[in-house]
Design a protein around this motif. Structure first.
Motif: not given
Lengths: 356, 564
Positions: A16, A222, A226-227, B418, B432-437
Motif C-alpha cells: 500500500a 484499487v 483493496r481486493t 498481511e 470474496g472480492f474486496w479486501l479492506n484494512r
C-alpha cells in the motif's frame, strides 16, 4: 536503449502506498536528479555553451510555457501507461520488456477497428478502439506468458524479441494492404475520421486520451490494494515460493499480470494513434515502450511514484527538443539526461540496500 | 605484528599459564539500528572475554543473546561501536590489535567456521582450500597441497579426501574441510559458529575429540552453542551471554546444567520445573512442564473413536527421479522419498529424526502436492489424495510449518497482519472480492488473541523482524487455521528457551485436541519429549522406528548416518 541496468535482486513489492513511498526516500531521488543535471551541465560546458543559459532556456521553454507544459502532458499520456505495463507484471515478479511491441499491436488492433468495424458515433467508436487496443497488447503479452508457463521461456527474452516482430508487423501492414491508396505512396493508413479521433484541447496536442492513464492508475491501485485478487498478486510478487505454499496458483496470477501489463501498453498504442497521429504509420512510438520500462524502474514499480517519474522523464524528453532549438544541442541530449538520472537514482538506491 | 604471529606456530608455545592471554576483550559494545528510527539495540553490551592459548572456550546463550555478533566482532566482520573502543578493547597477545576486517583478523591468526559454510560445491576439497590460502602464486601446486591436507587430516583423524568434490561431502565432512582450511592458513584461534547444529549425535562426539586434539597442540577453540550439555562436555571455560551481556563466565567445572540454564534465561525466568537432572543427562533445553513423553488424552472428547482415526497415511511413497542403476545414490534422487510408509492417528505425534537432507523436506513437498508422487499414495482421513494441489491439501486440513519461514511462508515486504492473512488464503479465507484494512486487522487480531506468545505489532514489515519474531508470526498464522494434520519442521528453531517451551506446549495442545502431527526436528531431546513414535530417515528411506522410551540417542544417531 540501456538494458544493462543492474536489476535489484527482487522487484520491490507493491505495498500500500505508505511503506512503499518510505522505501524510496524523495531526498535520494532529488539528489540523483541534481547530480545528473550537474554532470549534464559539465558536458554542455565542454561543448562550449553556457550550461546555466541552456538550463534557463530549457526551463522557459518547458515548464514556463503553456506549449511546453502541454507537450510534457502529451508525452506523459502514453508513458504512464507503458510504465504501468512494466509495473503490474513486476508486482507479480515478472519483467515485461515488451511494452514497445505491445504498444504497436495495440495501435494495430485499434486501427483495425477503424478500417473494418467503423461506427459513426465517437461514444461507441472510441471505447471500441480502446478495447481493441487492450486486446491487441494483451494477446501479444499472452504469448510470452504462455511460453513461460508451458515451456519455461524467460519472459525478458520473449517479450523483448516480440517487440521486433510487432514493429515489423505494423510496417508490413502500412507498407502493404493497409496503405492509403491516396497517400502518394507514403506508408500511412487512411486518416482516421472524426469519430475515431480523441479530441485535443484547443491549440495544443494535449488530448482526451489523458483520461486513459488516470483511469488505469486508479483501477490498478484499487485492485492491488483493496481486493483479495490484488493481495494474492502482491504475495506472488513478494515471494512466489510462499505464495505457492499458501495454495495460490502462482503461474495463473503471473500470467494474468503479464497480460494486464500488455493490455495497458496496447491502450497506450490506441491512445497514440487516436490522439496524436490519427492514422497508423511506422514510428508511432518513439521508444515509448522502453521509456515506460525505465520510468517504472525509476519509480521502483510503485504505482503512485510512477506519476512523478513519468513527469520527470517527459520534462527531460521535451527539454531535449527545446535544447535542440535554443542551444543547438542534438535531440539525443534529452535521452542522455534520462540515462544519467536512471543511473544515479538507481545507483543511489542500490547503496542503501547494501547488506548488513 | 602479523609476521611475528605467523612465525610462532601454535606447537611451540604449548603452555597455557604463562605470558599474556591470546585474546582479551574488554567492554566490547556493538549496536545495530533499532526498529524505530534513531534508536539502537546493543547486541553486545560491554562484553569482557579472555582466551588463553590451548583453551577451549564455549560461548553459551539463547538465540539473539549476541553470541554470533561477538564472534563476528572478534573476526573483524563487525566493527565495535567506535565510541566505546579503547586500546584495551581488543588485545591479541597483549597488544592492541582490533582487526578492521576479516582479512586483518586472519593475519592475526584468527579463523572462523561459519554456520553456512563457504565452500564451492563444484570444486574439489584441495581446490577449495587453495582458494582460501593467500600467497599461492599463479600456479596451483595441487600435489603439494593434497599432501598437506592429508597430513592435517591424518593428524586430527578428520577422514577427508582432498580429491573429492565438495558436493559429494556430508555437512559434517564439509565442516572438517573448513577446519583444514583454517589450519593450513595457520590460524591459532579457531572460532566455530554453532558447529553442532549440522551434526548427528555421534558426529558431535567426533568434533569434540578434534577440539581436544587441537587443544593439545596449542590451538585455542572458541565455539558457540545454545546447548548446555555441549558447553559442559568439552570446554575449559564457559561464558554465558544473555541479552548482549555476560551473565556468567568461569571454568566449566564450576558450572552444572541448572546454573547454566539460569544464567542463560535469567534467574527470574527459570521455571522451577525446568531444573534439569544431573549434568550428564541434562537435556539441552528444559522440557515443557507437565508433559510426559507419551501424553494420554486429557479430555474425554478424544477418548472415543476420533482418537483412533488415521488422519494421515503414506503408502510406499516415492518421489523424485526414478533410480538409475549406476547412480551413486542407491535408490533415488538425493532428497527424494523412497518407498516411505507411515501413518499418524488423530491425537498422535510422530517424530522424524534424521540429518537434514535425507528426505525430510520431500515429506512436506509430497504432502502439500508440490512434488509429484512417482509411486505410492497419500491418504488424508482414509481418502487417497495423490496428485492433489496445494489448495486441496490445505482445504483437507493440512498445515505445514516450514523449515525456513522467511522464504517458504512469509512475504518479507508485507506487514505482519498481511502475512497472517496470507496464512489462510489457500483455505479460502478471506473469501470474496474486496479486501479492506479492517478485514486484515480483524483477522490478525483473531489469530493474535488465540496465540499465547508475544508477537510483533501488526504494522511492522516482516523483513524488519528478527528470526525468532518471524518464527512466532509464522507459528501463529499456521496454528490459527484450525488444521487437523500438522507437519512441523524444526518448529522451535530460532526461539528462545521460553518461547520454544511454549511452542512445544502448543503442539501438544493441538494434538490433545485431536490433531495429528508429524514433527521433524534435529533436536533429539525435543523429539523424545514430544513424540509418541519416532521414525529415523536416511537417504529417503525409513531406517528405523522406535517408541521414545526404547530409543537410545546412540542407536538413533547411527541410523541417522546410515550405520545399521
Amino acid at each position: 536503449m540501456n538494458f544493462r541496468l543492474k536489476l535489484p535482486d527482487s522487484a520491490p513489492s507493491l505495498q500500500a502506498a505508505g511503506p512503499a513511498l518510505a522505501g524510496l526516500p524523495a531526498a535520494r531521488a532529488v539528489l540523483g536528479v541534481a547530480l545528473a543535471l550537474a554532470i549534464f551541465g559539465v558536458f554542455i560546458l565542454a561543448s562550449g555553451r553556457d550550461p546555466l543559459d541552456a538550463l534557463q532556456g530549457a526551463w522557459r521553454g518547458v515548464i514556463g510555457s503553456p506549449f511546453g507544459l502541454s507537450e510534457v502532458g502529451v508525452t506523459m499520456i502514453p508513458l504512464v501507461l507503458t510504465a504501468l505495463a512494466t509495473a503490474i507484471p513486476a508486482r507479480a515478479g515478472l519483467v515485461n520488456v515488451g511494452g514497445e511491441g505491445q504498444l504497436h499491436t495495440g495501435a494495430l488492433a485499434a486501427t483495425g477497428i477503424v478500417l473494418y468495424f467503423h461506427v459513426g458515433a465517437p461514444a461507441l467508436m472510441l471505447p471500441l478502439m480502446a478495447l481493441a487496443g487492450c486486446a491487441g497488447g494483451g494477446l501479444w503479452a499472452a504469448a510470452a506468458a504462455l511460453l513461460r508457463r508451458w515451456r519455461g521461456v524467460n519472459e525478458v527474452i520473449s517479450t523483448l524479441l516480440a517487440n521486433y516482430i510487432a514493429i515489423l508487423l505494423v510496417n508490413m501492414l502500412v507498407f502493404g494492404p493497409w496503405k492509403n491508396p491516396d497517400g502518394l505512396g507514403y506508408p500511412y493508413t487512411i486518416p482516421f475520421d472524426a469519430a475515431a479521433i480523441l479530441p485535443a484541447i484547443a491549440g495544443t496536442r494535449f488530448h482526451w486520451g489523458a483520461l486513459a492513464p488516470v483511469l488505469a492508475l486508479i483501477v490498478c491501485y484499487v485492485i492491488l490494494t483493496r481486493t483479495v485478487w490484488g493481495f494474492k498478486m502482491r504475495a506472488v510478487g513478494g515471494n512466489p515460493e510462499a505464495a505457492r505454499r499458501r495454495g495460490i496458483a502462482v503461474d495463473r496470477y503471473a500470467a494474468a499480470a503479464m497480460i494486464a501489463g500488455g493490455a495497458l501498453a496496447g491502450l497506450a498504442g490506441m491512445v497514440e494513434v487516436a490522439g496524436i497521429h490519427h492514422d497508423l504509420r511506422p514510428g508511432i512510438s518513439a521508444n515509448l515502450g522502453y521509456l515506460g520500462l525505465l520510468a517504472s524502474w525509476l519509480a521502483g514499480h510503485n504505482l503512485l511514484v510512477i506519476i512523478p517519474a513519468c513527469f520527470l522523464m517527459a520534462v527531460f524528453l521535451v527539454t531535449g527538443d527545446v535544447l535542440q532549438l535554443t542551444a543547438g544541442l542534438p535531440s539525443a541530449a534529452g535521452m542522455a539526461l534520462i540515462g544519467l538520472v536512471l543511473f544515479l537514482v538507481l545507483g543511489l538506491r542500490r547503496l542503501e540496500r547494501r547488506p548488513l | 605484528m602479523s609476521a611475528e604471529n605467523l612465525e610462532t606456530s601454535p606447537n611451540q608455545d604449548n603452555h597455557t599459564g604463562n605470558g599474556p592471554p591470546l585474546l582479551e576483550l574488554r567492554g566490547i559494545t556493538k549496536s545495530f539500528p533499532g526498529p524505530a528510527p534513531g534508536t539502537t539495540i546493543a547486541a553486545n553490551d560491554g562484553i569482557d572475554l579472555t582466551l588463553r592459548r590451548g583453551e577451549i572456550h564455549a560461548v553459551l546463550g539463547e538465540n539473539g543473546s549476541g553470541k554470533s555478533t561477538l564472534m563476528k566482532v572478534i573476526y573483524g566482520y563487525h566493527a565495535p561501536d567506535a565510541s566505546k573502543v579503547s586500546p584495551d578493547s581488543y588485545r591479541w597477545l597483549g597488544r592492541p590489535a582490533l582487526p578492521g576486517s576479516p582479512a586483518a583478523a586472519r593475519r592475526l591468526g584468527i579463523g572462523m567456521v561459519f554456520q553456512d559454510f563457504s565452500l564451492i560445491p563444484a570444486l574439489s576439497v584441495a581446490e577449495n582450500v587453495a582458494l582460501f590460502l593467500p600467497g599461492q602464486g599463479r600456479m596451483l601446486r595441487r600435489r603439494q597441497l593434497v599432501r598437506r591436507i592429508e597430513q592435517f587430516a591424518g593428524e586430527y583423524d578428520l577422514e577427508i579426501d582432498p580429491r573429492q568434490r565438495v558436493d559429494d561431502l556430508s555437512l559434517g565432512e564439509r565442516q572438517r574441510v573448513e577446519l583444514v582450511k583454517l589450519l593450513l592458513a595457520e590460524a591459532r584461534l579457531l572460532i566455530f559458529d554453532e558447529p553442532t547444529s549440522v551434526l548427528a549425535p555421534h558426529e558431535v562426539d567426533g568434533l569434540f575429540r578434534v577440539f581436544s586434539a587441537l587443544k593439545d597442540n596449542g590451538y585455542s577453540v572458541l565455539f558457540i552453542t545454545h546447548k548446555v550439555r555441549e558447553a559442559l562436555a568439552v570446554s575449559d571455560n564457559v561464558t554465558v551471554l544473555r541479552r548482549g551481556r555476560v551473565t556468567a563466565t568461569a571454568p566449566s567445572r564450576r558450572f552444572d546444567a541448572p546454573s547454566l540454564v539460569a544464567a542463560m534465561v535469567g534467574a527470574e525466568n527459570a521455571p522451577p520445573s525446568a531444573a534439569p537432572e544431573p549434568a550428564s543427562a541434562a537435556p539441552a533445553v528444559p522440557k515443557p512442564p507437565q508433559t510426559p513423553p507419551a501424553h494420554p488424552p486429557t479430555t474425554p472428547e478424544q477418548t472415543g473413536g476420533a482418537q483412533k482415526e488415521t488422519a494421515l497415511e503414506f503408502r510406499e511413497v516415492s518421489t523424485g527421479r526414478a533410480p538409475r542403476p549406476l547412480s551413486r545414490f542407491r535408490g533415488t534422487t538425493p532428497g527424494g522419498l523412497n518407498a516411505v510408509s507411515f501413518s499418524v492417528r488423530r491425537g498422535e505425534i510422530l517424530g522424524v529424526a534424521g540429518v537434514a537432507g535425507n528426505g525430510q523436506r520431500a515429506l512436506g513437498e509430497a504432502l502439500l502436492g508440490l512434488e509429484p508422487v512417482r509411486r505410492g499414495s497419500i491418504l488424508l482421513f482414509g481418502q487417497p489424495v495423490t496428485g492433489h494441489t496445494v489448495s486441496d491439501a490445505l482445504k483437507g486440513g493440512v498445515s505445514v510449518i516450514p523449515e525456513n519461514p522467511l522464504s517458504d511462508a512469509m512475504v518479507p515486504d508485507m506487514r505482519v497482519d498481511e502475512n497472517l492473512l496470507l496464512a489462510g488464503l489457500g483455505r479460502g479465507r478471506p473469501a470474496g472480492f474486496w479486501l479492506n484494512r479492517n478485514t486484515i486487522a480483524n483477522r490478525a487480531e483473531a489469530i493474535r488473541a488465540g496465540f499465547p506468545l508475544t508477537m510483533a505489532g501488526p504494522a511492522a514489515p516482516v523483513r524488519s523482524l528478527s528470526g525468532g519474531n518471524i518464527q512466532r508470526v509464522m507459528l501463529a498464522g499456521e496454528l490459527g487455521q484450525g488444521a487437523s494434520i500438522f507437519l512441523a519442521y524444526y518448529p522451535t528453531r530460532g526461539l528462545d528457551v521460553l518461547s520454544a517451551g511454549a511452542t512445544r506446549r502448543l503442539l501438544l495442545e493441538q494434538s490433545n485436541a485431536g490433531a495429528a502431527a508429524v514433527l521433524v526436528s534435529e533436536d533429539l531431546d525435543e523429539l523424545l519429549a514430544l513424540s509418541d513414535r519416532l521414525l529415523v530417515m536416511y537417504r529417503g528411506r525409513i531406517a528405523g522406528e522406535f517408541a521414545p522410551s526404547e530409543a537410545s540417542p546412540q542407536e538413533i544417531g547411527l541410523l541417522m548416518t546410515g550405520h545399521t
